[in-house]
Design a protein around this motif. Structure first.
Motif, mmCIF file in Angstrom:
data_model
loop_
_atom_site.group_PDB
_atom_site.id
_atom_site.type_symbol
_atom_site.label_atom_id
_atom_site.label_comp_id
_atom_site.label_asym_id
_atom_site.label_seq_id
_atom_site.Cartn_x
_atom_site.Cartn_y
_atom_site.Cartn_z
ATOM 1 N N VAL A 141 0.754 -1.128 0.041
ATOM 2 C CA VAL A 141 -0.025 0.023 -0.051
ATOM 3 C C VAL A 141 0.964 1.151 -0.029
ATOM 4 C CG1 VAL A 141 -1.660 1.244 1.333
ATOM 5 C CG2 VAL A 141 -1.934 -1.220 1.020
ATOM 6 N N PHE A 142 1.708 1.054 0.773
ATOM 7 C CA PHE A 142 2.849 2.344 0.867
ATOM 8 C C PHE A 142 3.368 2.718 -0.516
ATOM 9 C CE2 PHE A 142 4.171 3.521 5.649
ATOM 10 C CZ PHE A 142 3.713 4.956 5.263
ATOM 11 N N ASP A 143 4.097 1.492 -1.196
ATOM 12 C CA ASP A 143 4.654 1.690 -2.364
ATOM 13 C C ASP A 143 3.642 2.208 -3.477
ATOM 14 O OD1 ASP A 143 7.005 0.766 -1.368
ATOM 15 O OD2 ASP A 143 6.528 -1.483 -1.988
ATOM 16 N N ALA A 144 2.357 1.701 -3.481
ATOM 17 C CA ALA A 144 1.443 2.154 -4.543
ATOM 18 C C ALA A 144 1.106 3.643 -4.320
ATOM 19 C CB ALA A 144 0.504 1.181 -4.245
ATOM 20 N N ILE A 145 0.996 4.206 -3.088
ATOM 21 C CA ILE A 145 0.944 5.561 -2.955
ATOM 22 C C ILE A 145 2.218 6.493 -3.053
ATOM 23 C CG2 ILE A 145 0.012 7.348 -1.189
ATOM 24 C CD1 ILE A 145 -1.711 5.148 0.137
ATOM 25 N N GLN A 146 3.069 6.020 -2.663
ATOM 26 C CA GLN A 146 4.281 7.059 -2.624
ATOM 27 C C GLN A 146 4.962 6.681 -3.823
ATOM 28 O OE1 GLN A 146 5.361 9.264 -0.511
ATOM 29 N NE2 GLN A 146 3.598 8.766 0.709
ATOM 30 N N LYS A 147 5.186 5.499 -4.533
ATOM 31 C CA LYS A 147 5.873 5.153 -5.676
ATOM 32 C C LYS A 147 4.908 5.051 -6.732
ATOM 33 C CE LYS A 147 10.231 3.185 -3.996
ATOM 34 N NZ LYS A 147 11.166 2.000 -4.251
ATOM 35 N N GLY A 148 3.785 4.479 -6.783
ATOM 36 C CA GLY A 148 2.945 4.044 -7.926
ATOM 37 C C GLY A 148 2.089 5.247 -8.297
ATOM 38 N N GLY A 149 1.991 6.234 -7.383
ATOM 39 C CA GLY A 149 1.172 7.271 -7.955
ATOM 40 C C GLY A 149 -0.330 7.129 -7.862
ATOM 41 N N LYS A 150 -0.772 6.152 -7.094
ATOM 42 C CA LYS A 150 -2.110 5.849 -6.758
ATOM 43 C C LYS A 150 -2.485 6.821 -5.450
ATOM 44 C CE LYS A 150 -1.942 0.764 -8.635
ATOM 45 N NZ LYS A 150 -3.024 1.031 -9.507
ATOM 46 N N ARG A 151 -3.808 6.889 -5.681
ATOM 47 C CA ARG A 151 -4.579 8.091 -4.724
ATOM 48 C C ARG A 151 -4.948 7.049 -3.297
ATOM 49 N NH1 ARG A 151 -5.776 13.025 -4.960
ATOM 50 N NH2 ARG A 151 -7.963 12.771 -3.860
ATOM 51 N N LEU A 152 -5.771 5.966 -3.765
ATOM 52 C CA LEU A 152 -6.408 4.939 -2.958
ATOM 53 C C LEU A 152 -7.068 5.672 -1.801
ATOM 54 C CD1 LEU A 152 -3.594 2.224 -2.434
ATOM 55 C CD2 LEU A 152 -5.311 2.345 -4.111
ATOM 56 N N THR A 153 -7.889 6.392 -2.296
ATOM 57 C CA THR A 153 -8.897 7.332 -1.458
ATOM 58 C C THR A 153 -10.128 6.880 -1.422
ATOM 59 O OG1 THR A 153 -9.074 9.291 -2.883
ATOM 60 C CG2 THR A 153 -7.383 9.288 -1.199
ATOM 61 N N ASP A 154 -10.568 5.984 -2.634
ATOM 62 C CA ASP A 154 -11.881 5.491 -2.885
ATOM 63 C C ASP A 154 -11.717 3.932 -2.416
ATOM 64 O OD1 ASP A 154 -13.779 3.764 -4.964
ATOM 65 O OD2 ASP A 154 -14.544 5.814 -4.727
ATOM 66 N N PRO A 155 -13.041 3.633 -1.646
ATOM 67 C CA PRO A 155 -13.334 2.271 -1.136
ATOM 68 C C PRO A 155 -12.996 1.201 -2.312
ATOM 69 C CG PRO A 155 -14.603 3.606 -0.024
ATOM 70 C CD PRO A 155 -14.163 4.473 -1.178
ATOM 71 N N ASN A 156 -13.757 1.619 -3.575
ATOM 72 C CA ASN A 156 -13.411 0.467 -4.673
ATOM 73 C C ASN A 156 -12.371 0.373 -5.223
ATOM 74 O OD1 ASN A 156 -16.278 -0.038 -4.714
ATOM 75 N ND2 ASN A 156 -17.010 1.741 -5.468
ATOM 76 N N ASP A 157 -11.467 1.598 -5.320
ATOM 77 C CA ASP A 157 -10.165 1.569 -5.721
ATOM 78 C C ASP A 157 -9.318 0.685 -4.767
ATOM 79 O OD1 ASP A 157 -10.773 2.873 -8.030
ATOM 80 O OD2 ASP A 157 -10.158 4.762 -7.232
ATOM 81 N N PHE A 201 -7.078 -2.759 -5.467
ATOM 82 C CA PHE A 201 -5.564 -2.849 -5.260
ATOM 83 C C PHE A 201 -5.444 -3.956 -4.288
ATOM 84 C CE2 PHE A 201 -1.990 -2.049 -2.798
ATOM 85 C CZ PHE A 201 -1.026 -2.121 -3.741
ATOM 86 N N VAL A 202 -6.147 -4.172 -3.242
ATOM 87 C CA VAL A 202 -5.751 -4.984 -2.388
ATOM 88 C C VAL A 202 -5.862 -6.579 -2.889
ATOM 89 C CG1 VAL A 202 -5.825 -3.659 -0.050
ATOM 90 C CG2 VAL A 202 -7.881 -5.033 -1.045
ATOM 91 N N ALA A 203 -6.938 -6.386 -3.772
ATOM 92 C CA ALA A 203 -7.110 -7.829 -4.461
ATOM 93 C C ALA A 203 -5.964 -8.376 -5.163
ATOM 94 C CB ALA A 203 -8.368 -7.718 -5.406
ATOM 95 N N LYS A 205 -11.982 -9.114 -2.273
ATOM 96 C CA LYS A 205 -12.604 -7.667 -2.596
ATOM 97 C C LYS A 205 -14.029 -7.450 -1.698
ATOM 98 C CE LYS A 205 -12.871 -7.515 -7.039
ATOM 99 N NZ LYS A 205 -12.990 -7.256 -8.289
ATOM 100 N N THR A 206 -14.687 -8.588 -1.960
ATOM 101 C CA THR A 206 -15.959 -8.523 -1.087
ATOM 102 C C THR A 206 -15.700 -8.325 0.308
ATOM 103 O OG1 THR A 206 -17.096 -9.800 -2.882
ATOM 104 C CG2 THR A 206 -18.144 -9.508 -0.757
#
Length: 213
Positions: A114-130, A134-136, A142-143
């Protein structure tokens, strides 16, 4: 939120100017502050170390490779926990993401990704569906993630952690608290390595107090 980000930036800029402090015995009001009122710990009988963090904080991310090996070597009488700082907006979204993963028992497995995705991957990950998508990719259902994200247990933790941040009187991240009594950050400690030295000394101080009882 702007003030908190500025606070984090000030911490970062001070890392290299205060390293000399680490050679001196730590002192309240310098490397750390003693809280006006002690905050109860989650596991009485153990020495609690809390790291307040935010997935969106680059300084928290840079602290990860320093603090993680230290965590792995902590003795059995020390209880370490991460607590997300939530001050609205993306802070709250990321905090709820962390709490959901922790509640599901997969936080240790997914935390770095998660840290890598936000800090390096440019993902926001602020929407629950997003978040769920991602965690899938990390093997999390996911469910089940979305059900847990909106659960009473997670909402209860959010309220608990927001109250803790108030009691700890934090103004930026990363910040560490030892046994609900002592607060310090990378700037007051003198840097990432020095922060862990301060933590070690405060742990020893608390261990001596517990042994004397």
């Amino acid at each position: 939120m702007r003030n908190l980000i500025l606070s984090a930036a000030l911490v970062f800029t001070s890392l290299f100017g205060l390293t000399a402090q680490a050679a001196e015995p730590i002192e309240a009001g310098k490397q750390y502050v003693e809280l006006s009122s002690a905050v109860p710990v989650s596991e009485p009988g153990k020495i609690e170390v809390v790291e307040m963090f935010w997935y969106g904080c680059p300084h928290c991310y840079a602290f990860e490779p320093v603090i993680n090996p230290w965590i792995e070597k902590l003795p059995a009488d020390v209880h370490f926990i991460r607590v997300p700082a939530m001050f609205g907006g993306p802070w709250d979204a990321h905090g709820q993401l962390f709490i959901t993963l922790d509640t599901m028992g997969v936080e240790k497995k997914v935390h770095t990704a998660v840290f890598d995705a936000i800090q390096k991957g440019g993902k926001r990950l602020t929407d629950p569906n997003d978040m769920a998508e991602f965690v899938a990719t990390q093997g999390v259902d996911k469910t089940k993630f979305l059900e847990t994200f909106n659960s009473f247990a997670v909402k209860g933790k959010i309220a608990q952690y927001k109250e803790l941040a108030k009691k700890y009187e934090i103004t930026g991240v990363p910040t560490m608290i030892v046994n609900g009594k002592y607060r310090f950050d990378l700037g007051t400690a003198g840097g990432p390595e020095q922060a862990l030295q301060v933590a070690d000394q405060l742990i020893a101080k608390e261990r001596a107090t517990l042994t004397a009882k």
